[in-house]
Structures are given as C-alpha cells and as structure tokens.
Scaffold this motif. Structure first.
Motif, PDB file in Angstrom:
ATOM      1  N   GLU A  18       0.869  -1.180  -0.124  1.00 33.91           N
ATOM      2  CA  GLU A  18      -0.040  -0.052   0.176  1.00 33.91           C
ATOM      3  C   GLU A  18       0.993   1.352   0.199  1.00 33.91           C
ATOM      4  OE1 GLU A  18      -3.344   0.389   3.048  1.00 33.91           O
ATOM      5  OE2 GLU A  18      -1.859   1.879   3.691  1.00 33.91           O
ATOM      6  N   VAL A  19       0.434   2.193  -0.694  1.00 35.15           N
ATOM      7  CA  VAL A  19       1.172   3.626  -0.670  1.00 35.15           C
ATOM      8  C   VAL A  19       0.262   4.687  -0.657  1.00 35.15           C
ATOM      9  CG1 VAL A  19       3.046   2.788  -2.182  1.00 35.15           C
ATOM     10  CG2 VAL A  19       0.988   3.847  -3.298  1.00 35.15           C
ATOM     11  N   ILE A  20       0.661   5.709   0.169  1.00 34.72           N
ATOM     12  CA  ILE A  20      -0.188   6.896   0.388  1.00 34.72           C
ATOM     13  C   ILE A  20       0.515   7.985  -0.077  1.00 34.72           C
ATOM     14  CG2 ILE A  20      -1.239   8.416   2.039  1.00 34.72           C
ATOM     15  CD1 ILE A  20      -1.723   6.029   3.793  1.00 34.72           C
ATOM     16  N   LEU A  21       0.138   8.556  -0.911  1.00 36.14           N
ATOM     17  CA  LEU A  21       0.464  10.019  -1.652  1.00 36.14           C
ATOM     18  C   LEU A  21      -0.161  11.142  -0.971  1.00 36.14           C
ATOM     19  CD1 LEU A  21       0.666   9.168  -5.363  1.00 36.14           C
ATOM     20  CD2 LEU A  21       2.325   8.061  -3.523  1.00 36.14           C
ATOM     21  N   ARG A  22       0.835  12.350  -0.725  1.00 36.10           N
ATOM     22  CA  ARG A  22       0.210  13.249   0.282  1.00 36.10           C
ATOM     23  C   ARG A  22       0.278  14.586  -0.435  1.00 36.10           C
ATOM     24  NH1 ARG A  22       1.844   9.786   4.239  1.00 36.10           N
ATOM     25  NH2 ARG A  22       0.250   9.331   5.609  1.00 36.10           N
ATOM     26  N   CYS A  23      -0.422  15.267  -0.358  1.00 35.84           N
ATOM     27  CA  CYS A  23      -0.610  16.532  -1.096  1.00 35.84           C
ATOM     28  C   CYS A  23      -1.099  17.721   0.136  1.00 35.84           C
ATOM     29  CB  CYS A  23      -1.540  16.461  -2.311  1.00 35.84           C
ATOM     30  SG  CYS A  23      -2.130  17.994  -2.899  1.00 35.84           S
ATOM     31  N   VAL A  24      -0.710  18.989  -0.146  1.00 32.10           N
ATOM     32  CA  VAL A  24      -1.162  19.947   0.571  1.00 32.10           C
ATOM     33  C   VAL A  24      -1.596  21.089  -0.356  1.00 32.10           C
ATOM     34  CG1 VAL A  24      -0.849  22.058   2.432  1.00 32.10           C
ATOM     35  CG2 VAL A  24       0.228  19.603   2.586  1.00 32.10           C
ATOM     36  N   PRO A  25      -2.965  21.020  -0.734  1.00 35.04           N
ATOM     37  CA  PRO A  25      -3.348  22.106  -1.467  1.00 35.04           C
ATOM     38  C   PRO A  25      -3.236  23.713  -1.125  1.00 35.04           C
ATOM     39  CG  PRO A  25      -5.154  20.472  -1.152  1.00 35.04           C
ATOM     40  CD  PRO A  25      -4.132  20.203  -0.180  1.00 35.04           C
ATOM     41  N   ILE A  26      -3.304  24.442  -1.992  1.00 35.02           N
ATOM     42  CA  ILE A  26      -3.688  25.790  -1.892  1.00 35.02           C
ATOM     43  C   ILE A  26      -4.590  26.139  -0.848  1.00 35.02           C
ATOM     44  CG2 ILE A  26      -3.798  28.205  -2.741  1.00 35.02           C
ATOM     45  CD1 ILE A  26      -2.308  27.347  -5.232  1.00 35.02           C
ATOM     46  N   SER A  27      -4.434  26.861   0.312  1.00 34.93           N
ATOM     47  CA  SER A  27      -5.257  26.990   1.409  1.00 34.93           C
ATOM     48  C   SER A  27      -6.641  27.510   1.309  1.00 34.93           C
ATOM     49  CB  SER A  27      -4.443  27.804   2.475  1.00 34.93           C
ATOM     50  OG  SER A  27      -4.550  29.123   2.209  1.00 34.93           O
ATOM     51  N   ASN A  28      -7.034  28.385   0.450  1.00 30.51           N
ATOM     52  CA  ASN A  28      -8.251  28.604   0.226  1.00 30.51           C
ATOM     53  C   ASN A  28      -9.072  28.039  -0.918  1.00 30.51           C
ATOM     54  OD1 ASN A  28      -6.721  29.774  -1.823  1.00 30.51           O
ATOM     55  ND2 ASN A  28      -8.127  31.695  -2.175  1.00 30.51           N
ATOM     56  N   ASP A  71      -7.528  16.058   7.316  1.00 28.40           N
ATOM     57  CA  ASP A  71      -7.856  17.185   8.221  1.00 28.40           C
ATOM     58  C   ASP A  71      -7.802  18.446   7.524  1.00 28.40           C
ATOM     59  OD1 ASP A  71      -4.201  16.607   8.471  1.00 28.40           O
ATOM     60  OD2 ASP A  71      -5.156  17.626   6.798  1.00 28.40           O
ATOM     61  N   GLY A  72      -7.678  19.589   7.902  1.00 31.11           N
ATOM     62  CA  GLY A  72      -8.052  20.709   6.991  1.00 31.11           C
ATOM     63  C   GLY A  72      -7.183  21.204   6.251  1.00 31.11           C
ATOM     64  N   SER A  73      -5.709  20.452   5.862  1.00 27.09           N
ATOM     65  CA  SER A  73      -4.843  20.914   4.901  1.00 27.09           C
ATOM     66  C   SER A  73      -4.461  19.622   4.035  1.00 27.09           C
ATOM     67  CB  SER A  73      -3.592  21.526   5.726  1.00 27.09           C
ATOM     68  OG  SER A  73      -3.024  20.464   6.647  1.00 27.09           O
TER      69      SER A  73
END
Lengths: 115, 112
Positions: A18-28, A71-73
């Motif tokens: 299993e792999v999990i790729l993570r992203c933090v989008p632009i906040s708004n 979460d939120g980010s």
C-alpha cells in the motif's frame, strides 16, 4: 506565492504494498484533484474531490484507489495493493472554483515506482 | 470521446526564433488552458482562454482561442532556453462536474 506541495517526491515500493501519496493544496481552494502520468504518456485525470466527497472519477480510479482529506490541510491518494502498472508520476491539483470556472494549480508530483 | 490534438509533437528551435504550438479539438471547448511542464516536474499554469477570439499574453508568450472555440495556438516570441519544456493544452470535459483532460503535449527544445 501559494503553491500546491506533494510528498514524497519519489516513492519506491514492492508490488502488492500500500502507498499513500500526500498533497497540501492551496489553502483557500475547495476543489482537489489527482492526475497520473505514465512515463511518455498523457497526463490523465483520476479523481476530483469537493466537500469531503468524490465528485468525479475516471475509469482508472478503481477500487484499489481511495482519496481522503484527513484534516484541514492534507489531501491523500491511497493505492491499496500496488501493481507494476501503477508506476507513474502522480500530480495533485487544487482550484478555488469548480472545473469550468477555476484554474487548477498543480503540485510538483510524486514519482512512484512499483517493483 | 473528446480529444485534444497538439502539433507539432516536438519542436527544436534556435534561441531567438519564434514558434507556434497548436491545440485542436473536434468539439467546442469550454475553457482552454495552457500549461508548461519541465521534464520530470509538475505543471505550471500559463494561461486560460474562454471566449471565442480571445487572446492573452504574458511576457513573450501569447495564446489565442479561435472564434469557433475549437483551436488554440501558443506563440513564443524570441525563444530562450528557459522556454524549453513540454507544453500541454487542457480543457474542461463538458457535461461533467470536474473532469479535466490534457492534450498530447509538445516538447520544445531551444538551442542556445
């Protein structure tokens, strides 16, 4: 200038893991996307996500894939049991508005190699 | 299915030369986007065109969408090595919520 970030930049895994790729989008931004680009091929849409649920998905996005906004980010793409053909560059994108009204901004990508 | 065809597939130009990349759709486009991808990296948004006949410029790059909204061109004036990369046009898939699809890509090499 705000930007989409992705981690890790490279991931090597064994087939079946299993792999999990993570992203933090632009906040708004409210709309989130995952794309895949197999080496030498087109960038392909996988899934879009809005209001904590999938709004669109392509044929590629089968039961092995899932997305989550834990979460939120963060916005994650999980591949449950990787196959050799999952080797690709995975891009996350986000937009303020829905496709058709909002420009999508892309992260730098995660290069996934399945051995 | 709706496809975006780009031409040429690859382009090698001498620094300082002008060049044009085309993106053609068989159906009317609702939002046409140009992105640049440096080799092995992410996509950088360049421009978005929505109206027939629209033209936008940023630095030395000009993009146009034809009146019928089925073809777009990207023109680079006095190319520089920093312009090298893969140029992708993209469009919103009609009658979907949030699907977006890309053209076949044009690889640009600028020789100093």
């Amino acid at each position: 200038e705000p930007e989409v970030t992705q981690t890790p930049s490279h991931q090597v895994t064994q087939m079946g893991q299993e792999v999990i790729l993570r992203c933090v989008p632009i906040s708004n931004h409210l709309y989130f996307y995952w794309y895949r680009q197999i080496l030498g091929q087109k960038v392909e849409f996988l899934v879009s996500f809005y209001n904590n649920e999938i709004s669109e998905k392509s044929e590629i996005f089968d039961d092995q894939f899932s997305v989550e906004r834990p979460d939120g980010s963060n916005f994650t793409l999980k591949i449950r049991s990787t196959k050799l053909e999952d080797s690709a560059m995975y891009f996350c994108a986000s937009s303020e508005l829905a496709s058709g009204g909002g420009t999508q901004y892309f992260g730098p990508g995660t290069r996934l190699l399945v051995l | 299915s709706q496809e975006l065809e780009q031409s040429p597939q690859s382009l090698i130009v001498q620094e300082g030369k002008n060049l044009t990349i085309n993106c053609t759709s068989s159906k009317t486009l609702y939002g046409l986007y140009w992105y640049k991808q440096k080799y092995g990296e992410g996509l950088i948004f360049l421009m978005m065109l929505q109206k027939g006949g629209e033209e936008k410029s940023h630095e030395k790059i000009t993009a146009k969408l034809d009146e019928k909204k089925q073809q777009s061109s990207l023109h680079i004036t006095a190319s520089q090595p920093s312009h090298a990369g893969i140029y992708l046009c993209g469009a919103d898939r009609p009658n979907t919520g949030n699907q977006f699809y890309f053209g076949t890509g044009t690889s640009l090499t600028v020789i100093p």
